[in-house]
Design an enzyme around this catalytic site. Sequence first.
Site, mmCIF file in Angstrom:
data_model
loop_
_atom_site.group_PDB
_atom_site.id
_atom_site.type_symbol
_atom_site.label_atom_id
_atom_site.label_comp_id
_atom_site.label_asym_id
_atom_site.label_seq_id
_atom_site.Cartn_x
_atom_site.Cartn_y
_atom_site.Cartn_z
ATOM 1 N N ASP A 165 0.867 -1.179 0.000
ATOM 2 C CA ASP A 165 0.000 0.000 0.000
ATOM 3 C C ASP A 165 0.912 1.240 0.000
ATOM 4 O O ASP A 165 2.131 1.152 0.159
ATOM 5 C CB ASP A 165 -0.973 -0.023 1.188
ATOM 6 C CG ASP A 165 -2.190 0.845 0.896
ATOM 7 O OD1 ASP A 165 -2.157 1.659 -0.061
ATOM 8 O OD2 ASP A 165 -3.194 0.751 1.621
HETATM 9 C C1 BGC Z 1 -5.062 3.131 0.048
HETATM 10 C C2 BGC Z 1 -5.235 2.061 -0.996
HETATM 11 C C3 BGC Z 1 -5.101 2.644 -2.380
HETATM 12 C C4 BGC Z 1 -3.759 3.349 -2.493
HETATM 13 C C5 BGC Z 1 -3.481 3.918 -3.857
HETATM 14 C C6 BGC Z 1 -3.834 4.005 -0.192
HETATM 15 O O1 BGC Z 1 -3.845 5.117 0.619
HETATM 16 O O2 BGC Z 1 -4.979 2.534 1.327
HETATM 17 O O3 BGC Z 1 -6.472 1.426 -0.820
HETATM 18 O O4 BGC Z 1 -5.234 1.640 -3.336
HETATM 19 O O5 BGC Z 1 -3.722 4.393 -1.541
HETATM 20 O O6 BGC Z 1 -4.226 5.031 -4.139
#
Ligand code: BGC
Length: 762
Positions: A284
């Site tokens: 993530d």
């Molecule tokens: C979130 C994810 C997301 C990623 C990319 C993160 O802050 O937890 O769910 O896919 O950002 O945007």
Amino acid sequence: MKRLFTLCIVHCALCICLAQGVDHARMNQFVDNLMAQMTLQEKLGQLNLPVTGDIITGTAVSGNVVDQIKAGKVGGLFNMKGVKNIRQLQEVAVKQSRLGIPLIFGMDVIHGYETVFPIPLALSMSWDMEAIRNSARIAAIEATADGICWTFSPMVDVCREPRWGRMSEGNGEDPFLGSAICRAMIEGYQGSDLTDKATMMSCVKHFALYGAPEAGRDYNTVDMSRVRMFNEYFPPYQAGVEAGAGSFMTSFNTIDYIPATGNRWLMTEVLRDRWGFDGFVVTDYTAISEMINHGMGDLQTVSALALNAGTDMDMVAEGFLGTLEKSLNEGKVNMAAIDQACRRILEAKYKLGLFDDPYRYLDDKRASKEIFTAEHRAAARRLATETFVLLQNKAGVLPLKRTGKIALVGPLANTRANMPGTWSVAATSDRYSTLLEAMQRATKGKAEVMYAKGCNVCYDAELEKNSTMFGREMRDERDPQAMRDEAVAVAQKCDVIVAAMGEPSEMSGESSSRSQLTILDAQRDLLEALLATGKPIVLLNFSGRATVMDWEVAHIPTILNVWFGGSEAADAICDVVFGDVSPSGRLTVTMPRNEGQIPIYYNHLNTGRPNPKWFTKFTTNYLDVPNDPLFPFGYGLSYTTFSYGALTLSGNQLSRNTLDATSQLTATVTVTNTGNREASEVVQLYIRDMVGSIARPVKELKGFERITLKPGESRKVSFTITPDLLKFYNADLVYDCEPGEFQLMVGPNSRDLQTQTFTLMN
Ligand code: BGC
């Protein structure tokens, strides 16, 4: 020259491979060949997924990211929109980097693209797997028409924690339903051929257990027994592996005191060795560098930890790119681990057909024809109507007639940007309707809709600001009393009041945890003032989580939970409010009476002192609130009524209610629409394992069927019970069923059930 040579091999390999689906031997040969030409830095480049914010906001093709692409230091990019922008960067990768390896372009396409479907939590309330699969299919068509080939979805974190704002992004509290939805989404996104121009690679997230943060606070610690992980939280992730998801994303939280991103037990022993996942794992956002705050060491240490755990791609932290060479020289990681990660990412690109044609998803003619089409919007509208849950409808206030005067009030009544719901990155909300506009359309020439906002989201401007980020501000600077008076005056002139209230869309989603889940102060005051008019009220509750509505249930006759219904939400709400469609959503989260009951979920264990009746001393209960929820899992009303005939079991010749390893039972119930409207019902099957080697839940969802019946129509619904359905992970984490007695329950929700018993023989 070398680059051309590489692409040439690629073409030959793929001609055959495309005709046959992925041929693993050829893919391996291709990747071997390519990797043999790659330097260490180029391999590390494939593991790097930088942010593209500077490019999205229009400063175009300049800056560091472009230089990095030229230097072969980027594996992919995400959340950039539009074929033109994406093509520019793909060209840099293909034409200006040494080996010309194409980039993979990802995006958070979570519940649709420009045609936005209801938020995932709402989608789950439809229990309609076909429609959910189709929503993912449409999302894939639109996203790929705009250059995206990889989506960070489905999010399958089981969640019993409504304080956590990201409950909105998942499928509720049940692992069985969550698994079915995970499969449907992956089938919708990926189809049967990933090289198809209109399919994209899915990414199951957030692995793992992100939905169980302590105190409901986002990013917080998770700690639970492994038996619970395997039985109650892991099934949807495993379903994702079985459905062939191309990638997985790590979660931010710790598990067993080790952040998921650096947790080798999780990423390698469970995901790959136990479940057989063969795609790639992306972290993530900055999850590698966040391990520094978790207390796992400096950037070099945590990057090595992540790689050695089995994580392949680094989103934004640049820990892999910046430190793995040093770690390799110091013996902290080995070349095999780097090669493995690089190989998995190249394989993903190969599976997507990017080596065959890096511009496969960059057809500039598709976007104008395939995005936000009438057909896609109609599907989104239809599905949205299936997600609304009618919680109560005293005196049959709903459906409304299209006559007289309707007062539409509340902070959610005339806002556009708040309709699609959180994580709608590609939304173009200026094209979506407000509820006011849709209601005026729906009643044109028949009834008059009078509008007053009535109040802000809440009195506290700071709280409202934090809950309406990303350009979704909606604050009105007028005096609260004046706003309320205006709404009351409007209500007094009308026959019925529709109150559009609840949370703005960014009050759920990431970093939107709440400690109190009641309707906010200004809205409650408005409701009280409206009640005093004596007019019937319909409360439309917008929310991205289970909310606390004990006061509303006691005072407001009719409550329809509408969650966030996507780009077509406003029209879909009108379809249901005016009775063109009967509500058929069923809760996939338990609705608590108050926050103190949390976590409250239907598939809990028994205690040694069950509570026969509230209040009973020395049994498991609270002094100040009963144990049962305000509304149970599976619950939802309709404009019609359904009756359930007797539940019957049929088995083998010897006995109708015994089962052995090789046989099966059939549970049957006849459901009749006893009202006078066509409507859909969700018939639910639960099973309880009466005695086990570990304590077993009081019931678990094991089947469901959504049926649509005309007035007076009956349908036989049957469920097949096999020993497989009775399996669980025991204390040694062995997955098996245990002989003994079981209860089988069928009904319209997890509370109102008919029961039969059966025995699983040795
Ligand atoms: C979130 C994810 C997301 C990623 C990319 C993160 O802050 O937890 O769910 O896919 O950002 O945007």
